[in-house]
Design a protein around this motif. Sequence first.
Motif, PDB file in Angstrom:
ATOM      1  N   GLY A  57      40.690  34.043  26.218  1.00 31.43           N
ATOM      2  CA  GLY A  57      40.855  34.231  24.777  1.00 31.43           C
ATOM      3  C   GLY A  57      39.677  33.682  23.984  1.00 31.43           C
ATOM      4  N   SER A  79      37.922  29.938  24.192  1.00 31.05           N
ATOM      5  CA  SER A  79      38.608  29.279  25.311  1.00 31.05           C
ATOM      6  C   SER A  79      37.649  28.402  26.117  1.00 31.05           C
ATOM      7  CB  SER A  79      39.225  30.336  26.237  1.00 31.05           C
ATOM      8  OG  SER A  79      38.247  31.292  26.598  1.00 31.05           O
ATOM      9  N   GLY A  80      36.352  28.534  25.856  1.00 33.28           N
ATOM     10  CA  GLY A  80      35.373  27.741  26.600  1.00 33.28           C
ATOM     11  C   GLY A  80      34.660  28.573  27.660  1.00 33.28           C
ATOM     12  N   ASP A 126      29.771  40.261  23.648  1.00 28.08           N
ATOM     13  CA  ASP A 126      29.522  40.268  22.190  1.00 28.08           C
ATOM     14  C   ASP A 126      28.251  41.044  21.817  1.00 28.08           C
ATOM     15  OD1 ASP A 126      31.665  38.595  22.062  1.00 28.08           O
ATOM     16  OD2 ASP A 126      30.501  36.775  21.640  1.00 28.08           O
ATOM     17  N   TYR A 180      28.852  44.629  20.692  1.00 30.60           N
ATOM     18  CA  TYR A 180      29.658  45.021  19.538  1.00 30.60           C
ATOM     19  C   TYR A 180      28.952  46.174  18.838  1.00 30.60           C
ATOM     20  CZ  TYR A 180      33.355  41.542  19.065  1.00 30.60           C
ATOM     21  OH  TYR A 180      34.496  40.817  19.230  1.00 30.60           O
TER      22      TYR A 180
END
Length: 244
Positions: free
Chosen positions: A30, A33-34, A57, A60
């Motif tokens: 999620g 979350s690290g 990412d 995107y």
Amino acid sequence: PHWPVAECALLLKLWLVLTVRVVSLGVSGGTASGKTTVCDMIIQQLHDHRVVLVNQDSFYRGLTAEESASAQDYNFDHPDAFDTEQLLECMGQLKRALPVNVPIYDFKNHRRCSERFRKVNASDVIILEGILVFHDQRVRNLMDMKIFVDTDADIRLARRIRRDTVERGRDVSSVLDQYGRFVKPAFDDFVLPSKKYADVIIPRGGDNHVAIDLIVQHIRTKLGMHDLCKVFRNVFVVQSTFQI
Ligand code: CTP
């Protein structure tokens, strides 16, 4: 000479096994979350190998000026927010040990930095990190090992508020609004269901040193096997060349 089909198939299989030399990992979990911390720890421990980190990412889709104006209504947590075709293309190149240009994404303006790319060189290990890297079967199929970073939702939300206000130019109220409208529902609908594809689930993320040590050991074993394969391949090539 006429080669029997079975022998040809075996040789082809052998050749494919011997030419595979990149180990690829997927790290999901999620928001906040690290994942990045876990990846950094793996990279640190594998300092004697060429390791590259690719972020989902970066893929995107950039928003149009119109979409940007109402970015608070855009769902950045839905699988359609990503250009998965481009991600597959880049990962395919890296898996074939070829360099690629990865796009650079600007979270403040929700845009791709056009004209600017991050050049990623061929590596021994590729790590693909992101909230939805286990969602698409074609992306999952590229991975030799899938890791899910499992961190409590309250800790993730607290981190997300801190990160988005400090690094991504947001205010607390917009972060909470986005979390309730998009981030949490998408976590329940897409991220959590993809956890079943993980080979390893790491509770507590980057704090779990034992889990990270075990993962690194496994990668080293795989890399060792590939090194052995390279030796065999070279011998095989030298021998065939010599016979010709
Ligand atoms: N996101 C956003 N605005 C954008 C694009 C993405 O707010 N223009 C948010 C999405 O809502 C999504 C999150 O970015 O939930 C994905 O990034 P995240 O996984 O949180 O970042 P990492 O740094 O990779 O996470 P971690 O802390 O686990 O390393």
